[in-house]
Design a protein around this motif. Structure first.
Motif, short mmCIF file in Angstrom:
data_model
loop_
_atom_site.label_atom_id
_atom_site.label_comp_id
_atom_site.label_asym_id
_atom_site.label_seq_id
_atom_site.Cartn_x
_atom_site.Cartn_y
_atom_site.Cartn_z
N GLY A 95 -5.96 1.98 -1.54
CA GLY A 95 -4.58 1.85 -1.26
C GLY A 95 -3.65 2.68 -1.51
O GLY A 95 -3.58 3.66 -2.06
N TRP A 136 -2.71 -0.17 -4.15
CA TRP A 136 -3.70 -0.76 -4.95
C TRP A 136 -4.89 -0.68 -4.37
O TRP A 136 -5.01 0.06 -3.18
N ASP A 137 -5.87 -0.31 -5.28
CA ASP A 137 -7.38 -0.29 -5.17
C ASP A 137 -7.58 -1.72 -5.57
O ASP A 137 -8.07 -2.97 -5.24
N ILE A 138 -9.15 -1.25 -4.06
CA ILE A 138 -10.24 -2.60 -4.41
C ILE A 138 -11.52 -1.97 -5.20
O ILE A 138 -11.81 -0.56 -5.18
N ARG A 139 -12.06 -2.59 -6.13
CA ARG A 139 -13.09 -2.13 -7.21
C ARG A 139 -13.90 -2.67 -7.21
O ARG A 139 -14.21 -4.03 -7.50
N GLU A 164 -16.24 -7.56 -6.70
CA GLU A 164 -14.84 -6.80 -5.96
C GLU A 164 -14.05 -6.86 -6.35
O GLU A 164 -13.48 -8.38 -6.25
N THR A 196 -8.93 -6.68 -6.39
CA THR A 196 -7.93 -5.39 -6.63
C THR A 196 -7.59 -5.31 -7.63
O THR A 196 -7.73 -5.51 -8.66
N ASP A 197 -7.73 -4.07 -7.65
CA ASP A 197 -7.53 -2.98 -9.27
C ASP A 197 -6.01 -2.83 -8.91
O ASP A 197 -5.21 -2.01 -8.66
N HIS A 198 -5.06 -3.80 -9.85
CA HIS A 198 -3.45 -4.21 -9.83
C HIS A 198 -3.20 -3.27 -11.13
O HIS A 198 -3.10 -3.55 -12.11
N SER A 204 -8.57 -10.84 -8.72
CA SER A 204 -7.65 -9.85 -8.83
C SER A 204 -7.77 -9.70 -10.80
O SER A 204 -7.29 -10.67 -10.87
N GLU A 246 -4.81 -8.88 -11.71
CA GLU A 246 -2.55 -8.64 -12.02
C GLU A 246 -2.71 -9.28 -13.19
O GLU A 246 -2.72 -10.53 -13.26
#
Length: 216
Positions: free
Chosen positions: A29, A32-35, A49, A51-53, A129, A131
């Motif tokens: 994104g 941030w990305d989705i991992r 899965e 959110t890689d924050h 996430s 985060e």
């Protein structure tokens, strides 16, 4: 009594480092990305899965009259102009969290602070996430020399000084629901009631953040 793994001891989260079998970015994104990761836990292979924050910081700026500096800003996912604290991402490589918080306070509300303390660390949504967010208590507030230009959502920011007790009342009445503001306001009220003995070192590492763990 419900069954579980609870045992006597201090109330503290346990850090776990399971064996990660695969780790892939399935969506990259803008912010941030989705991992997607598969890992081994208690004899089971699990895939999740999330959110890689990059992590974030926020500032509860408190003046000599116990007023909190709030901003009202539009947040598109929830379609609200909501009251919140000055905050920002830890998206500059190598920038210490305290420096990031000082930068955000200056850029969002044109303020600097003479004293900085750690107010709260928390995970915003640990089920989806990674985060970790740090909130600083900033005191000794004054204006910056430079007034910053603001764009996009920040161009319409409204700024207001509000008594801390009034902020807490709004939180308890559910009139404001921004998670950072809710946690920070309640932490500040509890800390003030304890003569600020709960505050931490502003330079303390963010040990729960994935980037901090991987650096150790």
């Amino acid at each position: 009594m419900p069954e579980g793994r609870a045992v006597a001891g201090p109330l503290v989260d346990d850090a776990i480092e399971p064996t990660v079998v695969t780790s892939d970015v399935v969506f990259g994104g803008k912010v941030w990305d989705i991992r997607r990761e598969s890992f081994e836990l208690d004899g089971h292979r699990i895939t999740r899965e999330f959110t890689d924050h990059p992590g974030a910081v926020a500032v509860l700026a408190l003046d000599d009259h116990d007023r909190v500096l709030l901003i009202k800003q539009y947040r598109h996912p929830v379609r609200l102009r909501e009251w919140e604290l000055p905050a920002g991402l830890l998206d500059i490589a190598g920038e210490p969290p305290l420096l990031a918080a000082q930068r955000e306070l200056a850029e969002e509300v044109d303020k600097v602070a003479a004293r900085w303390d750690l107010l709260a660390d928390f995970m915003t949504s640990p089920g989806g996430s990674n985060e970790v967010l740090r909130v600083y208590l900033a005191r000794g507030i004054s204006d910056t020399v430079e007034v910053f230009d603001r764009t996009e959502e920040e161009a319409g920011i409204e700024v207001r000084w509000v008594p801390l007790d009034e902020v807490v009342d709004a939180v308890l009445a559910r009139d404001v629901q921004n998670s950072i503001l809710v946690i920070a306001a309640l932490a500040a009220a509890a800390g003030r009631a304890r003569d600020w003995s709960t505050l931490g070192d502003a330079d303390a590492p963010m040990t729960r953040h994935p980037l901090e763990r991987s650096a150790r």
